[in-house]
Design a protein around this motif. Structure first.
Motif, PDB file in Angstrom:
ATOM      1  N   LEU A  51       0.817  -1.213   0.000  1.00  0.00           N
ATOM      2  CA  LEU A  51       0.000   0.000   0.000  1.00  0.00           C
ATOM      3  C   LEU A  51       0.850   1.262   0.000  1.00  0.00           C
ATOM      4  O   LEU A  51       0.380   2.326  -0.404  1.00  0.00           O
ATOM      5  N   SER A  52       2.089   1.145   0.485  1.00  0.00           N
ATOM      6  CA  SER A  52       2.893   2.354   0.647  1.00  0.00           C
ATOM      7  C   SER A  52       3.219   2.983  -0.700  1.00  0.00           C
ATOM      8  O   SER A  52       3.697   2.296  -1.607  1.00  0.00           O
ATOM      9  N   PRO A  53       2.971   4.277  -0.800  1.00  0.00           N
ATOM     10  CA  PRO A  53       3.335   4.950  -2.047  1.00  0.00           C
ATOM     11  C   PRO A  53       4.855   5.023  -2.252  1.00  0.00           C
ATOM     12  O   PRO A  53       5.322   5.045  -3.387  1.00  0.00           O
ATOM     13  N   TYR A  54       5.623   5.084  -1.176  1.00  0.00           N
ATOM     14  CA  TYR A  54       7.077   5.236  -1.272  1.00  0.00           C
ATOM     15  C   TYR A  54       7.748   4.284  -0.296  1.00  0.00           C
ATOM     16  O   TYR A  54       7.121   3.842   0.650  1.00  0.00           O
ATOM     17  N   PRO A  55       9.046   3.991  -0.529  1.00  0.00           N
ATOM     18  CA  PRO A  55       9.793   3.311   0.529  1.00  0.00           C
ATOM     19  C   PRO A  55       9.830   4.218   1.760  1.00  0.00           C
ATOM     20  O   PRO A  55       9.919   5.443   1.610  1.00  0.00           O
ATOM     21  N   TYR A  56       9.777   3.604   2.942  1.00  0.00           N
ATOM     22  CA  TYR A  56       9.608   4.451   4.134  1.00  0.00           C
ATOM     23  C   TYR A  56      10.835   5.291   4.434  1.00  0.00           C
ATOM     24  O   TYR A  56      10.778   6.249   5.191  1.00  0.00           O
ATOM     25  N   THR A  57      11.984   4.921   3.854  1.00  0.00           N
ATOM     26  CA  THR A  57      13.201   5.700   4.139  1.00  0.00           C
ATOM     27  C   THR A  57      13.499   6.723   3.056  1.00  0.00           C
ATOM     28  O   THR A  57      14.433   7.510   3.180  1.00  0.00           O
ATOM     29  N   GLN A  58      12.701   6.702   1.982  1.00  0.00           N
ATOM     30  CA  GLN A  58      13.037   7.581   0.853  1.00  0.00           C
ATOM     31  C   GLN A  58      12.825   9.047   1.214  1.00  0.00           C
ATOM     32  O   GLN A  58      11.719   9.462   1.593  1.00  0.00           O
ATOM     33  N   THR A  59      13.897   9.801   1.117  1.00  0.00           N
ATOM     34  CA  THR A  59      13.789  11.220   1.447  1.00  0.00           C
ATOM     35  C   THR A  59      13.595  12.028   0.173  1.00  0.00           C
ATOM     36  O   THR A  59      13.887  11.561  -0.925  1.00  0.00           O
ATOM     37  N   LEU A  63       2.566   8.633   5.299  1.00  0.00           N
ATOM     38  CA  LEU A  63       1.699   7.465   5.187  1.00  0.00           C
ATOM     39  C   LEU A  63       2.536   6.190   5.083  1.00  0.00           C
ATOM     40  O   LEU A  63       2.292   5.207   5.794  1.00  0.00           O
ATOM     41  N   SER A  64       3.550   6.215   4.225  1.00  0.00           N
ATOM     42  CA  SER A  64       4.394   5.033   4.072  1.00  0.00           C
ATOM     43  C   SER A  64       5.068   4.684   5.387  1.00  0.00           C
ATOM     44  O   SER A  64       5.174   3.520   5.779  1.00  0.00           O
ATOM     45  N   ARG A  65       5.521   5.728   6.091  1.00  0.00           N
ATOM     46  CA  ARG A  65       6.196   5.475   7.351  1.00  0.00           C
ATOM     47  C   ARG A  65       5.236   4.927   8.400  1.00  0.00           C
ATOM     48  O   ARG A  65       5.611   4.114   9.232  1.00  0.00           O
ATOM     49  N   ILE A  66       3.981   5.372   8.343  1.00  0.00           N
ATOM     50  CA  ILE A  66       3.013   4.860   9.315  1.00  0.00           C
ATOM     51  C   ILE A  66       2.731   3.389   9.050  1.00  0.00           C
ATOM     52  O   ILE A  66       2.696   2.572   9.978  1.00  0.00           O
ATOM     53  N   PHE A  67       2.545   3.025   7.781  1.00  0.00           N
ATOM     54  CA  PHE A  67       2.360   1.608   7.468  1.00  0.00           C
ATOM     55  C   PHE A  67       3.503   0.786   8.048  1.00  0.00           C
ATOM     56  O   PHE A  67       3.315  -0.237   8.694  1.00  0.00           O
ATOM     57  N   TYR A  68       4.719   1.266   7.772  1.00  0.00           N
ATOM     58  CA  TYR A  68       5.888   0.531   8.212  1.00  0.00           C
ATOM     59  C   TYR A  68       5.962   0.477   9.745  1.00  0.00           C
ATOM     60  O   TYR A  68       6.192  -0.579  10.335  1.00  0.00           O
ATOM     61  N   SER A  69       5.734   1.625  10.386  1.00  0.00           N
ATOM     62  CA  SER A  69       5.798   1.686  11.852  1.00  0.00           C
ATOM     63  C   SER A  69       4.799   0.749  12.494  1.00  0.00           C
ATOM     64  O   SER A  69       5.091   0.064  13.473  1.00  0.00           O
ATOM     65  N   LEU A  70       3.610   0.751  11.925  1.00  0.00           N
ATOM     66  CA  LEU A  70       2.544  -0.085  12.457  1.00  0.00           C
ATOM     67  C   LEU A  70       2.991  -1.545  12.422  1.00  0.00           C
ATOM     68  O   LEU A  70       2.793  -2.309  13.366  1.00  0.00           O
ATOM     69  N   ARG A  71       3.622  -1.907  11.328  1.00  0.00           N
ATOM     70  CA  ARG A  71       4.134  -3.260  11.165  1.00  0.00           C
ATOM     71  C   ARG A  71       5.110  -3.584  12.291  1.00  0.00           C
ATOM     72  O   ARG A  71       4.983  -4.589  12.980  1.00  0.00           O
ATOM     73  N   ILE A  72       6.098  -2.692  12.457  1.00  0.00           N
ATOM     74  CA  ILE A  72       7.105  -2.919  13.488  1.00  0.00           C
ATOM     75  C   ILE A  72       6.449  -2.986  14.872  1.00  0.00           C
ATOM     76  O   ILE A  72       6.702  -3.893  15.668  1.00  0.00           O
ATOM     77  N   THR A  73       5.590  -2.007  15.150  1.00  0.00           N
ATOM     78  CA  THR A  73       4.950  -1.956  16.460  1.00  0.00           C
ATOM     79  C   THR A  73       4.179  -3.240  16.741  1.00  0.00           C
ATOM     80  O   THR A  73       4.272  -3.823  17.828  1.00  0.00           O
ATOM     81  N   LEU A  74       3.413  -3.692  15.754  1.00  0.00           N
ATOM     82  CA  LEU A  74       2.607  -4.898  15.967  1.00  0.00           C
ATOM     83  C   LEU A  74       3.488  -6.144  16.091  1.00  0.00           C
ATOM     84  O   LEU A  74       3.253  -6.995  16.947  1.00  0.00           O
ATOM     85  N   ILE A 110      13.254   1.590  19.566  1.00  0.00           N
ATOM     86  CA  ILE A 110      13.609   1.354  18.168  1.00  0.00           C
ATOM     87  C   ILE A 110      14.447   2.525  17.659  1.00  0.00           C
ATOM     88  O   ILE A 110      14.099   3.678  17.862  1.00  0.00           O
ATOM     89  N   GLN A 111      15.579   2.194  17.022  1.00  0.00           N
ATOM     90  CA  GLN A 111      16.490   3.258  16.579  1.00  0.00           C
ATOM     91  C   GLN A 111      16.389   3.467  15.068  1.00  0.00           C
ATOM     92  O   GLN A 111      16.165   2.518  14.334  1.00  0.00           O
ATOM     93  N   PRO A 112      16.550   4.702  14.612  1.00  0.00           N
ATOM     94  CA  PRO A 112      16.548   4.955  13.182  1.00  0.00           C
ATOM     95  C   PRO A 112      17.673   4.147  12.530  1.00  0.00           C
ATOM     96  O   PRO A 112      18.685   3.898  13.199  1.00  0.00           O
ATOM     97  N   PRO A 113      17.574   3.760  11.275  1.00  0.00           N
ATOM     98  CA  PRO A 113      16.517   4.134  10.328  1.00  0.00           C
ATOM     99  C   PRO A 113      15.223   3.355  10.514  1.00  0.00           C
ATOM    100  O   PRO A 113      14.217   3.746   9.937  1.00  0.00           O
ATOM    101  N   VAL A 114      15.275   2.236  11.277  1.00  0.00           N
ATOM    102  CA  VAL A 114      14.017   1.543  11.550  1.00  0.00           C
ATOM    103  C   VAL A 114      13.142   2.506  12.335  1.00  0.00           C
ATOM    104  O   VAL A 114      13.645   3.340  13.082  1.00  0.00           O
ATOM    105  N   THR A 115      11.834   2.385  12.168  1.00  0.00           N
ATOM    106  CA  THR A 115      10.988   3.323  12.880  1.00  0.00           C
ATOM    107  C   THR A 115       9.786   2.606  13.474  1.00  0.00           C
ATOM    108  O   THR A 115       9.489   1.476  13.119  1.00  0.00           O
ATOM    109  N   SER A 116       9.156   3.259  14.427  1.00  0.00           N
ATOM    110  CA  SER A 116       7.931   2.716  15.003  1.00  0.00           C
ATOM    111  C   SER A 116       7.026   3.899  15.311  1.00  0.00           C
ATOM    112  O   SER A 116       7.448   5.054  15.203  1.00  0.00           O
ATOM    113  N   LEU A 117       5.797   3.609  15.699  1.00  0.00           N
ATOM    114  CA  LEU A 117       4.840   4.696  15.913  1.00  0.00           C
ATOM    115  C   LEU A 117       5.347   5.656  16.985  1.00  0.00           C
ATOM    116  O   LEU A 117       5.277   6.879  16.821  1.00  0.00           O
TER     117      LEU A 117
END
Ligand SMILES: Nc1ncnc2c1ncn2[C@@H]1O[C@H](COP(=O)(O)OP(=O)(O)OP(=O)(O)O)[C@@H](O)[C@H]1O
Ligand SMILES: [Mg+2]
Lengths: 309, 280, 357
Positions: free
Chosen positions: B33-41, B72-83, B225-232
């Motif tokens: 669903l993510s429009p972009y990779p979560y780390t893409q700046t 949005l992409s980062r939230i998808f990813y964070s949610l994954r990590i958090t869960l 959780i430390q960057p670049p990995v992210t969580s909510l």
């Protein structure tokens, strides 16, 4: 003092001793603390100086005894970071936390018990649903989210309250609300069910059968009994306040022990962390002991039978 | 008293279930669903507001952060990590706690006293304090974090399992089964687990909420959780510094955390009512 | 006994609103009780004995329970027409209550003395000192030893029998005209039971108190009550002078109850007849006699139409039964047909060994 309380007292002391010992062991397990504390490039002479100064050259047993001796003296060592006495650092921060935490605790108890009791009295009505909904919401919003949201609304959007610091009493409002709301929510849920239990108890029907006024039935008979389970939750609550202080004080830059804890953890300032861990554990254990005392005072079944039936 | 069947879940629990399902689903399908990779700046588009605000566009439905990363992409990813961390941590503490509780109840004596003392110790330390201490001592690596999060909540399971073992000891059918030489483990599977299951499920929801809260709190404080990995929690912590100019960075993950916790605890409440025959 | 009743229940009905629909717990019961009389009320569990007394006392639980029809005349005044506060004033003072399990129906965090004095101070206007003295007197009167010391005990410090006495003391401390005793002896062992019943009996005579005595134990009723009422599914099946109800039984339900009870002193080997079947679902009561499905003597009319309470034909004029069938006749027919089962005469011997009244 009854056997029950004596036993509880012994258990508290043992628990505190265990916490202290675990902290001690964990510190040694983590490997040579000097590697953590000193840059790799430190010259051997400086290293030796610190080993001597912090007592790492002694046998473990001696270190262990010395550790408790120092604790008993209130000598908590020096900060690795600033070199200041840990006692002094904590003495600066603790009053701020107590001011904030105890005020919040009092507020959440009043609000929580009040709301819970009212909800129980109006069980099943709009009032009850409203209180329960509010409590579920308040309970589900973590302190850090609530804190950020409050700052956003009151400090950023409306600009009516300061967002961080501790200069004036107005600085206290947002952190207070943040801590108290989840506490009040937890207490309200608990108070409601305790009160419902009491309201449905057979002895309440007996009180009504005597023709007592409803006010007296509710206050003297129901609430008085409901308070017994409610005090248990207060013991937990202090733990939540002390634990939550780390988050809330960080969010609002409130200069208390919670923020100190977070900063010290980030800097791995072990003497400060150790002292704060023990202090908080002691606080929680003391609170639980106080709850037991209150229990014995509120519930006549306890002191004689030597335990909960 | 009332039969479990024929009870429709109340609206709140239903909504909570739907909400949780949606969250889990979006965590699972996040990468799709993510429009972009979560780390893409994208330094050309930093601090872009969400689509519905002035200056926002549907390129970044929830806007971007200070580095131009898509929220949005980062939230998808964070949610994954958090869960993931939430479930793993909860599973660890369930296994650990039940095992210790069962051993304590089975062996009694010193083992039991020791386990119960550890329960006391755990109860005397607010969990965040325990976590902070551990992180300070052992450094905040991923494995330390996982261990800390896995330990969180074990004492609840230990109490439960121990109580169950103790109460079963005196049941006639267990004595009988022992007498005919049934293996311990079979005994537990036959008699203990069914009796304890509903309480375990409720405990699981409670611990899950607690674990998610703990991970988020630690990450929020910059100690989890430390960057670049992210969580909510981490997103919220980072976004906090931009409340003035770009509040969406913090508010979006904050809202997701609230939804997550809210739906877990509503479901937990409902399960408790459903499974606990003694509660009114 | 004078003729004007102290309590007159007229066509009283109570409904509970439950999750699964309305339960008709009490369905149009009528009876009256004369001053100084002990009315025994018996019936299977769930027959509405407790609930109807709660309705009388105005203690039905909250909005769930509702009195749907009827009147409760207490000394000529309709209690159901009073305001809640007026009813409250009657409780304790005019209508005392004793509940089943005094382990749970006394407040665990108040001393026994405080619980009794509370009523004396607030309802009788006594001073604290006087109330305490009076409480000790009452405890003494109900047979609590060392009453003054017991005043400062908490309920958990007393034995079951003592607690029940305390419960009775609380029920009678304001000298009510009517005492509702809901299974006051169920939780107790047999000797204590007998003492408590003797106590109630004595108080009733000495204070001229009227008593509604609810119990499962027919032996208790036989020994204590002037009249006996039998309830089933919230309805009155039979009511009359105790001796007449026991020896000239007209309701098959009463008969079933009598046969299902052990005979005191008859040893272990007696055969007890279980009542077959189970009570009806109170949410969907049949239109006829609710006992008809379990009743081998029921006629088609019993199944179709609810029988009213009528004087028994050819018996004590104060004895009423709700049945279309005629039990003695049905028995006679059965004996004629089969030479079969025993007439309830054997039951007369059970409770009235000297013979019928
Ligand atoms: N609070 C309540 N809510 C719902 N139903 C109730 C409630 N109290 C009583 N009932 C129902 O009312 C019916 C009559 O109850 P009641 O207590 O009057 O019976 P009883 O004749 O006193 O029985 P027992 O001999 O067991 O005391 C029962 O079916 C019971 O389920
Ligand atoms: Mg009853």
């Amino acid at each position: 003092m009854s056997a029950y309380l004596a036993r509880r007292l012994v258990r508290s002391v043992v628990t505190l001793w265990l916490v202290a010992s675990i902290v001690f062991v964990a510190f040694r397990l983590a490997g040579d603390p000097l590697n953590v504390l000193l840059p790799d490039s430190t010259d051997p002479i400086t290293r030796a100086f610190y080993i001597e100064k912090w007592g790492f050259d002694k046998p473990l047993v001696e270190q262990y005894l010395r550790y408790f001796y120092n604790l008993a003296q209130g000598n908590l060592g020096q900060s690795y970071v600033s070199g200041r006495d840990v006692t002094a650092i904590i003495a600066e921060a603790l009053p701020n936390t107590l001011l904030l935490g105890l005020t919040a605790l009092a507020g959440s108890v009043l609000l929580g018990v009040g709301a819970g009791v009212v909800a129980a009295l109006f069980r099943g009505t709009v009032i009850d649903r409203g209180v329960m909904l509010a409590s579920v919401l308040a309970f589900s919003v973590p302190d850090y989210v609530l804190g950020v949201a409050l700052i956003f609304v009151f400090a950023v959007q409306w600009m009516v309250l300061p967002s961080s610091g501790s200069a004036t009493w107005a600085h206290m409002i947002l952190p207070l609300v943040t801590i108290a709301s989840s506490g009040a929510a937890r207490i309200a849920r608990f108070a409601r069910s305790a009160m419902l239990d009491a309201l449905n108890a057979p002895y309440l029907r007996t009180a009504r059968a005597k023709g007592l006024r409803e006010g007296r039935v509710v206050l003297r008979h129901a609430l008085r009994n409901a308070l017994i389970p409610i005090v248990t939750v207060l013991g937990f609550q202090l733990g939540f306040v002390l634990g939550g202080a780390a988050v809330v004080e960080t969010v609002f830059a409130w200069p208390g022990i919670g923020r100190l804890f977070v900063l010290s953890t980030a800097a791995r300032d072990l003497p400060v962390v150790q002292a704060l861990t023990l202090l908080i554990a002691a606080g929680v254990i003391a609170a639980n002991l106080a709850v037991d005392l209150a229990y014995g005072w509120l519930d006549p079944r306890i002191s004689l039978s030597g335990g909960r039936a | 008293m009332t039969a479990l069947i024929a009870r429709r879940p109340p609206l709140g629990a239903l909504l909570a279930g739907l909400c949780l399902a949606a969250l889990v689903l979006s965590a699972l399908l996040g990468p799709l669903l993510s429009p972009y990779p979560y780390t893409q700046t994208d330094l050309m588009r930093t601090l872009a507001p969400p689509a519905w605000m002035d200056g926002g566009s549907w390129d970044h439905p929830l806007g971007t952060d200070q580095l131009g990363r898509d929220s949005l992409s980062r939230i998808f990813y964070s949610l994954r990590i958090t869960l993931i961390i939430g479930f793993i941590g909860t599973a660890i503490s369930a296994a650990l706690g039940s095992l210790l509780g069962m051993i304590a109840g089975e062996l009694r004596g010193w083992v039991d006293a020791g386990v119960m003392m550890m329960v006391d110790v755990q109860a005397s330390l607010p969990f965040l304090v325990f976590a902070l201490t551990a992180l300070a001592i052992f450094g905040n690596g991923f494995w330390v974090l996982l261990a800390v999060i896995g330990i969180n909540g074990w004492e609840g399971y230990a109490r439960l399992a121990r109580g169950m073992v103790l109460s079963l000891m005196h049941e006639d059918y267990v004595t009988a089964a022992r007498a005919v030489g049934t293996r311990r483990w079979r005994l537990y599977r036959r008699y203990l687990l069914p009796g304890i299951r509903s309480a375990m499920i409720v405990q699981f929801t409670v611990t899950l909420a607690g674990t998610v809260l703990l991970e988020s709190a630690l990450s929020f404080l910059g100690l989890g959780i430390q960057p670049p990995v992210t969580s909510l929690g981490q997103m919220l912590g980072e976004g906090r510094d931009y409340l003035l100019f770009a509040p969406w960075i913090a508010l979006a993950p904050g809202a997701v955390i609230v939804l997550l916790i809210l739906s877990i605890s509503l479901l937990g409440d409902w399960l408790r009512d459903l499974l606990d025959p003694f509660e009114t | 006994m004078s003729d004007t009743p102290l309590l007159k229940v007229e066509d009283l009905s109570v409904r509970f609103h439950t999750r699964h629909g309305a339960a008709h717990v009490v369905n149009g019961i009528s009876y009256d009780v004369a001053p100084g009389e002990i009315l025994g009320i018996v019936g299977e569990s769930g027959s509405g004995k407790s609930v109807h007394t709660l309705a009388i006392a105005g203690l039905l639980p909250g909005p769930r329970a509702e009195v749907t029809q009827g009147r409760v005349l207490f000394r000529g005044q309709d209690l159901l027409a009073l305001t809640p506060d007026e009813r409250r004033r009657l409780r304790g003072r005019e209508i005392g209550m004793v509940f089943q399990d005094c382990m749970t129906s006394l407040n665990p965090v108040m001393t026994v003395g405080a619980q009794i004095s509370e009523a004396l101070v607030l309802r009788m206007g006594l001073g604290r000192r006087a109330a305490r003295r009076r409480a000790a007197e009452i405890l003494d009167a109900v047979g609590v030893s060392e009453p003054v010391r017991r005043l400062d005990d908490y309920p958990h410090q007393l034995s079951g029998g003592m607690l029940q006495r305390v419960g009775i003391a609380m029920g009678i401390c304001c000298e009510p005209k009517l005492l509702i005793a809901d299974e006051p002896t169920t939780a107790l062992d047999v000797t204590v039971q007998a003492q408590i019943l003797a106590l109630i009996y004595r108080l009733c005579r000495e204070m001229g108190m009227t008593v509604l005595l609810i119990t499962h134990d027919l032996g208790v009723v036989a020994r204590t009550a002037h009249r006996t009422a039998v309830m089933y599914a919230g309805q009155l099946m039979e009511i009359g002078p105790t001796a007449s109800v026991f020896t000239d039984t007209r309701s098959a339900y009463t008969l079933g109850l009598l046969r299902s009870q052990p005979v005191p002193g008859a040893g272990r080997r007696q055969r007890l007849a279980q009542l077959p079947g189970s009570p009806p679902d109170l949410r969907a009561l049949p239109s006829g006699d609710p006992f008809a499905p379990r009743n081998p003597f029921a006629t088609t009319r019993d199944a179709a139409e609810r029988p009213p309470l009528r004087p028994v034909p050819g018996g004590d004029p104060r004895h009423f039964v709700a049945a279309w069938y005629d039990l003695p006749q049905a028995f006679a027919a059965q004996i004629a047909a089969t030479g079969g089962p025993v007439h309830p005469t054997d039951l007369r011997q059970r409770y009235y060994p000297q013979g019928a009244a």
